[in-house]
Design an enzyme around this catalytic site. Structure first.
Site, PDB file in Angstrom:
ATOM      1  N   LYS A  17       0.859  -1.182   0.000  1.00 45.34           N
ATOM      2  CA  LYS A  17       0.000   0.000   0.000  1.00 45.34           C
ATOM      3  C   LYS A  17       0.895   1.232   0.000  1.00 45.34           C
ATOM      4  CE  LYS A  17      -4.593   0.902   1.768  1.00 45.34           C
ATOM      5  NZ  LYS A  17      -5.413   0.439   0.629  1.00 45.34           N
ATOM      6  N   GLU A  44      -7.248  -6.189 -10.117  1.00 46.48           N
ATOM      7  CA  GLU A  44      -8.145  -5.476  -9.203  1.00 46.48           C
ATOM      8  C   GLU A  44      -8.460  -4.107  -9.793  1.00 46.48           C
ATOM      9  OE1 GLU A  44      -6.553  -4.113  -5.447  1.00 46.48           O
ATOM     10  OE2 GLU A  44      -4.522  -4.617  -6.063  1.00 46.48           O
TER      11      GLU A  44
END
Ligand SMILES: *Cc1c(COP(=O)(O)O)cnc(C)c1O
Length: 340
Positions: free
Chosen positions: A183, A219
């Site tokens: 992230k 994704e």
């Protein structure tokens, strides 16, 4: 002031709260860490984060449960993931126990900003960390700052559930041996052009395919896919360049252990998508957003669940996980961290 907030009309934007947590890493160690009322950061012009984007972040929520407690959902997994993200960018790990303590301190200090139960609003927490000392030759910084601030955010499905329309992107999100699994702000910086373009064309989100073969579903810019087959199996894409969503991992557990569904975590070819019955996007913000339509260069795949509601299994997953989070359904051991 928290007293003036209209919880049901809040959007997803920054609202400054009273306290944030700050800890600095210097000479090889993290300091004690403190809560501060100062929302601004003063940095040297040559700070590592400003030059070479050395920064990672997390996102999680605090909220009030049915019985009035303030809780957080699985902050230990955010702590672990942030350690993994930091290591990949040659940053020092922020210790897990300190991370959880800092989350609790920030929420407790801003308790007035935790929206009431039933409002649909939550307190969003943003832990992050960045290289803070001057770096001009390309190398990792030697000093870092870790912070957590929080901001109240409104109900995600304001005015009801609206299934999304998604575009199969021509851009890539993550390289096969790159940083898609962590992230990091850098993954978002390079997704901005793709999302602005998709919005201009009338789409809600991008579906990224694997960049090596462009045949497999990865994704979106900030949420993992979950599919349901026509015979009621839950399928989620598996790839080393997908960000390991805590919501997706929790939903998989809920599907198996609470709903008795069969679950497959495996590579998902884009060619299979037309045969699925339901599709959703999983992430902290919405838990699951239903997808109604996926468009691949003008070719439309319309999910049988339609454009007006969640599919039946998506809805069961959504209601069970949000029920667990809000204290209406018994949670698995360790999932709910009580703050006060
Ligand atoms: C944060 C994020 C998600 C969702 O993860 P959660 O832990 O469920 O919030 C999915 N994909 C990307 C790229 C993300 O950054």
């Amino acid at each position: 002031m928290a007293q003036n907030i209209d919880w049901s009309n809040l959007g997803f934007g920054y609202v400054q709260t009273d306290y944030r947590y700050v800890s600095n890493f210097k000479d090889g160690a993290w300091d004690e860490g403190v809560l501060t009322q100062d929302a601004n950061i003063v940095l040297n012009e040559c700070a590592g984060v400003l030059q070479y984007a050395q920064t990672v972040f997390e996102g999680l929520k605090a909220y009030r449960t049915q019985d009035g407690k303030i809780v957080c959902f699985r902050p230990d997994l955010n702590a672990d993931r942030m350690v993994d993200s930091a290591k990949r960018l040659e940053m020092p790990a922020f210790p897990k126990e300190k991370f959880i303590e800092a989350v609790k301190k920030v929420v407790a200090a801003n308790a007035d900003f935790v929206p009431p139960y039933g409002s649909g609003a939550t307190l969003y927490l943003r832990p992050y960390m960045f290289g803070s000392n001057p770096v001009i030759g390309v190398k990792p910084a030697s000093e870092y700052q870790f912070r957590i601030f929080c901001t109240p955010v409104g109900p995600y499905f304001k005015g009801g559930v609206k299934p999304l329309t998604i575009k199969v992107s021509d851009f890539d999100r993550a390289a096969p041996n790159g940083t898609g699994h962590i992230k990091a702000g850098l993954n978002y910086a390079m997704s901005l052009h793709a999302i602005v373009t998709a919005h201009e064309e009338g789409f809600d989100e991008n579906m990224y395919l694997d960049s090596k073969t462009r045949t497999k579903v990865e994704e979106t810019g900030g949420a993992n896919f979950l599919f349901v087959t026509k015979d009621g199996k839950v399928v989620t894409p598996k790839s080393s360049s997908i960000l390991p969503s805590i919501t997706r991992r929790s939903l998989i557990y809920v599907a198996k252990e609470y709903l008795g569904l069969e679950v497959e975590e495996r590579e998902v070819y884009f060619d299979e998508v037309k045969d699925f019955a339901e599709c959703g996007l999983c992430g902290t913000a919405a838990v699951i957003s239903p997808v109604g339509k996926i468009v691949d260069h003008g070719k439309e795949i319309c999910l049988p669940s339609g454009m007006s509601d969640m599919g039946p299994i998506t809805k069961k997953l959504y209601e069970t996980l949000t029920g667990i989070q809000m204290g209406r359904i018994e949670a698995p051991e360790g999932w709910i961290q009580v703050i006060e």
